[in-house]
Design a protein around this motif. Structure first.
Motif, PDB file in Angstrom:
ATOM      1  N   UNK A 142     -38.375 -18.022 -28.390  1.00  0.00           N
ATOM      2  CA  UNK A 142     -39.227 -18.353 -27.263  1.00  0.00           C
ATOM      3  C   UNK A 142     -40.169 -19.401 -27.769  1.00  0.00           C
ATOM      4  N   UNK A 143     -40.472 -20.331 -26.886  1.00  0.00           N
ATOM      5  CA  UNK A 143     -41.362 -21.412 -27.161  1.00  0.00           C
ATOM      6  C   UNK A 143     -42.783 -20.833 -27.322  1.00  0.00           C
ATOM      7  N   UNK A 144     -43.542 -21.568 -28.031  1.00  0.00           N
ATOM      8  CA  UNK A 144     -45.083 -21.168 -28.188  1.00  0.00           C
ATOM      9  C   UNK A 144     -45.741 -20.879 -27.024  1.00  0.00           C
ATOM     10  N   UNK A 145     -45.787 -21.845 -25.934  1.00  0.00           N
ATOM     11  CA  UNK A 145     -46.234 -21.774 -24.641  1.00  0.00           C
ATOM     12  C   UNK A 145     -46.059 -20.532 -24.096  1.00  0.00           C
ATOM     13  N   UNK A 146     -44.597 -20.226 -23.935  1.00  0.00           N
ATOM     14  CA  UNK A 146     -43.917 -19.168 -23.420  1.00  0.00           C
ATOM     15  C   UNK A 146     -44.726 -17.545 -23.872  1.00  0.00           C
ATOM     16  N   UNK A 147     -44.795 -17.881 -25.400  1.00  0.00           N
ATOM     17  CA  UNK A 147     -45.277 -16.623 -26.304  1.00  0.00           C
ATOM     18  C   UNK A 147     -46.775 -16.482 -25.729  1.00  0.00           C
ATOM     19  N   UNK A 148     -47.515 -17.517 -25.646  1.00  0.00           N
ATOM     20  CA  UNK A 148     -48.723 -17.181 -25.320  1.00  0.00           C
ATOM     21  C   UNK A 148     -49.184 -16.581 -23.848  1.00  0.00           C
ATOM     22  N   UNK A 149     -48.387 -17.049 -23.063  1.00  0.00           N
ATOM     23  CA  UNK A 149     -48.299 -16.537 -21.540  1.00  0.00           C
ATOM     24  C   UNK A 149     -47.990 -15.111 -21.691  1.00  0.00           C
ATOM     25  N   UNK A 150     -46.775 -14.758 -22.439  1.00  0.00           N
ATOM     26  CA  UNK A 150     -46.419 -13.304 -22.423  1.00  0.00           C
ATOM     27  C   UNK A 150     -47.426 -12.501 -23.280  1.00  0.00           C
ATOM     28  N   UNK A 151     -48.085 -12.898 -24.077  1.00  0.00           N
ATOM     29  CA  UNK A 151     -49.131 -12.135 -24.649  1.00  0.00           C
ATOM     30  C   UNK A 151     -50.370 -12.005 -23.819  1.00  0.00           C
ATOM     31  N   UNK A 152     -50.488 -12.976 -23.106  1.00  0.00           N
ATOM     32  CA  UNK A 152     -51.598 -12.797 -22.007  1.00  0.00           C
ATOM     33  C   UNK A 152     -51.483 -11.940 -20.803  1.00  0.00           C
ATOM     34  N   UNK A 153     -50.086 -11.778 -20.567  1.00  0.00           N
ATOM     35  CA  UNK A 153     -49.422 -10.881 -19.474  1.00  0.00           C
ATOM     36  C   UNK A 153     -49.542  -9.645 -20.011  1.00  0.00           C
ATOM     37  N   UNK A 154     -49.189  -9.269 -21.043  1.00  0.00           N
ATOM     38  CA  UNK A 154     -48.924  -8.058 -21.957  1.00  0.00           C
ATOM     39  C   UNK A 154     -50.478  -7.342 -21.958  1.00  0.00           C
ATOM     40  N   UNK A 194     -60.700 -15.252 -40.890  1.00  0.00           N
ATOM     41  CA  UNK A 194     -59.553 -15.915 -41.929  1.00  0.00           C
ATOM     42  C   UNK A 194     -58.219 -15.990 -41.278  1.00  0.00           C
ATOM     43  N   UNK A 195     -58.206 -15.566 -40.143  1.00  0.00           N
ATOM     44  CA  UNK A 195     -56.649 -15.337 -39.631  1.00  0.00           C
ATOM     45  C   UNK A 195     -56.249 -17.176 -39.014  1.00  0.00           C
ATOM     46  N   UNK A 196     -54.835 -17.263 -39.084  1.00  0.00           N
ATOM     47  CA  UNK A 196     -54.485 -18.621 -39.016  1.00  0.00           C
ATOM     48  C   UNK A 196     -54.831 -19.014 -37.306  1.00  0.00           C
ATOM     49  N   UNK A 197     -54.981 -20.236 -37.478  1.00  0.00           N
ATOM     50  CA  UNK A 197     -55.698 -20.659 -36.062  1.00  0.00           C
ATOM     51  C   UNK A 197     -54.860 -20.417 -34.800  1.00  0.00           C
ATOM     52  N   UNK A 198     -53.596 -20.333 -35.162  1.00  0.00           N
ATOM     53  CA  UNK A 198     -52.547 -19.957 -33.847  1.00  0.00           C
ATOM     54  C   UNK A 198     -53.100 -18.487 -33.270  1.00  0.00           C
ATOM     55  N   UNK A 199     -53.523 -17.674 -34.108  1.00  0.00           N
ATOM     56  CA  UNK A 199     -54.015 -16.251 -33.961  1.00  0.00           C
ATOM     57  C   UNK A 199     -55.430 -16.229 -33.560  1.00  0.00           C
ATOM     58  N   UNK A 200     -56.356 -17.073 -34.256  1.00  0.00           N
ATOM     59  CA  UNK A 200     -57.797 -17.157 -33.661  1.00  0.00           C
ATOM     60  C   UNK A 200     -57.790 -17.599 -32.353  1.00  0.00           C
ATOM     61  N   UNK A 222     -46.017 -14.584 -33.347  1.00  0.00           N
ATOM     62  CA  UNK A 222     -44.895 -13.824 -33.091  1.00  0.00           C
ATOM     63  C   UNK A 222     -45.371 -12.177 -33.410  1.00  0.00           C
ATOM     64  N   UNK A 223     -46.053 -12.261 -34.527  1.00  0.00           N
ATOM     65  CA  UNK A 223     -46.365 -10.805 -34.876  1.00  0.00           C
ATOM     66  C   UNK A 223     -47.229 -10.205 -33.831  1.00  0.00           C
ATOM     67  N   UNK A 224     -48.335 -10.755 -33.508  1.00  0.00           N
ATOM     68  CA  UNK A 224     -49.175 -10.580 -32.389  1.00  0.00           C
ATOM     69  C   UNK A 224     -48.251 -10.183 -30.956  1.00  0.00           C
TER      70      UNK A 224
END
Ligand code: 13P
Ligand code: SF4
Length: 303
Positions: free
Chosen positions: A1-13, A26-32, A269-271
């Motif tokens: 899954x592409x990053x953008x798709x994953x971000x959108x799925x996270x928001x939807x879920x 201290x979390x990774x920038x992508x997680x923050x 991906x873990x989130x």
């Protein structure tokens, strides 16, 4: 899954499951960047205690998610990576604390939040790096048992010389690695630059710093300062917020050793998996939760 798709799925879920994502500084920038709230241990505890979400996704280490569960026992609290732990929190267990209390009877125990719920349940009051001095000052006792961080304990002892602090010899494997020589080298080369450190650093480092504070206190110091360059003596994750909020300022890490591998285990991906599969659920025994909550709430009632 592409990053953008994953971000959108996270928001939807997140909307569908009424979930909130909390992330430590201290979390990774992508997680923050995907989190609803990013902060230090104290701010995250307050958020976890106040949220009306059904699910809390805690991007941090185990003791943080466990504290969120203690504050909100009816909510589902998920830690996206099951073995993201804090080695300092494992440096004392409830049996060891019970022994210590036997050795020093009738002395109040102040427990740094970087500890297990079982250890908190054996303690009188909790503290974080943001409020440790305030918590110890609030106690009506001239002696205090401080667990498990000897460096934070020494910092508190220096701030409150009229109290005797009996330290447990735990430490943060990341901050404890910073050497005073590294700070001396900075001072020798840039004598005017401000050096901001976390109180988990060793006493000789803390003593020579210009500012000592929790991760969010360091970020707030920079946000309000007119200076343009800073040396940062805490885990590198804070650089993300610092740079984002202060694009006109420059930051240098005090030591290349300032990386906490446990904090870096959680990725986007873990989130996503945590939200989708509702893993890994944090569970704490009911009796432990009730007593640990008292120690945590005493701390929050002071702030
Ligand atoms: P804060 O209290 O600044 O959030 O720090 C927590 C921590 O684990 C520091 O290593
Ligand atoms: Fe624990 Fe240190 Fe990592 Fe903080 S930085 S979570 S105290 S090991």
């Amino acid at each position: 899954m592409h990053t953008l798709e994953m971000v959108n799925e996270i928001k939807r879920l997140k909307r569908e499951k009424r979930a909130i994502i909390l992330a430590h500084n201290y979390q990774m920038p992508e997680v923050q960047d995907i989190a609803d709230f990013v902060g230090d241990s104290l701010e995250l505890s307050k958020k976890a205690a106040a949220t009306n979400a059904d699910i809390i996704i805690f991007c941090g280490v185990h003791f943080m998610a466990e504290s969120a569960k203690v504050f909100s026992p009816d909510k589902k609290v998920l830690l996206p990576v099951y073995d993201a732990g804090c080695p300092m929190a494992d440096m004392i267990d409830a049996d060891q604390l019970r022994e210590l209390k036997k050795q020093y009877p009738n002395i109040p125990v102040v427990c740094y939040i970087n500890s297990s719920a079982e250890v908190k349940a054996e303690s009188d009051i909790c503290c974080t790096s943001a409020n440790a001095v305030k918590v110890v000052k609030s106690l009506d006792s001239d002696k205090v048992l401080f667990i498990p961080d000897q460096n934070l304990g020494s910092y508190v002892a220096n701030q409150i010389p009229d109290k005797e602090i009996i330290n447990w010899e735990g430490y943060c494997i990341t901050h404890h690695r910073v050497k005073c020589d590294e700070l001396d080298e900075v001072k020798k080369n840039w004598n005017k630059i401000k050096i901001l450190v976390h109180p988990e650093c060793k006493a000789d480092v803390v003593e020579k710093a210009d500012f000592v504070g929790s991760t969010s206190q360091i970020i707030n110091y920079v946000n309000k300062s007119d200076e343009k360059e800073f040396v940062i003596g805490t885990e590198m994750g804070v650089l993300h917020s610092l740079k984002k909020e202060n694009p006109d300022k420059e930051f240098y890490l005090l030591s290349p050793s300032l990386i906490c591998h446990n904090m870096k285990k959680t990725r986007l991906k873990d989130v996503y998996r945590a939200l989708k599969d509702e893993v890994y659920e944090i569970k704490v025994e009911k009796e432990i939760m009730a007593v640990a909550k008292e120690a945590l709430e005493k701390m929050l009632n002071l702030s």
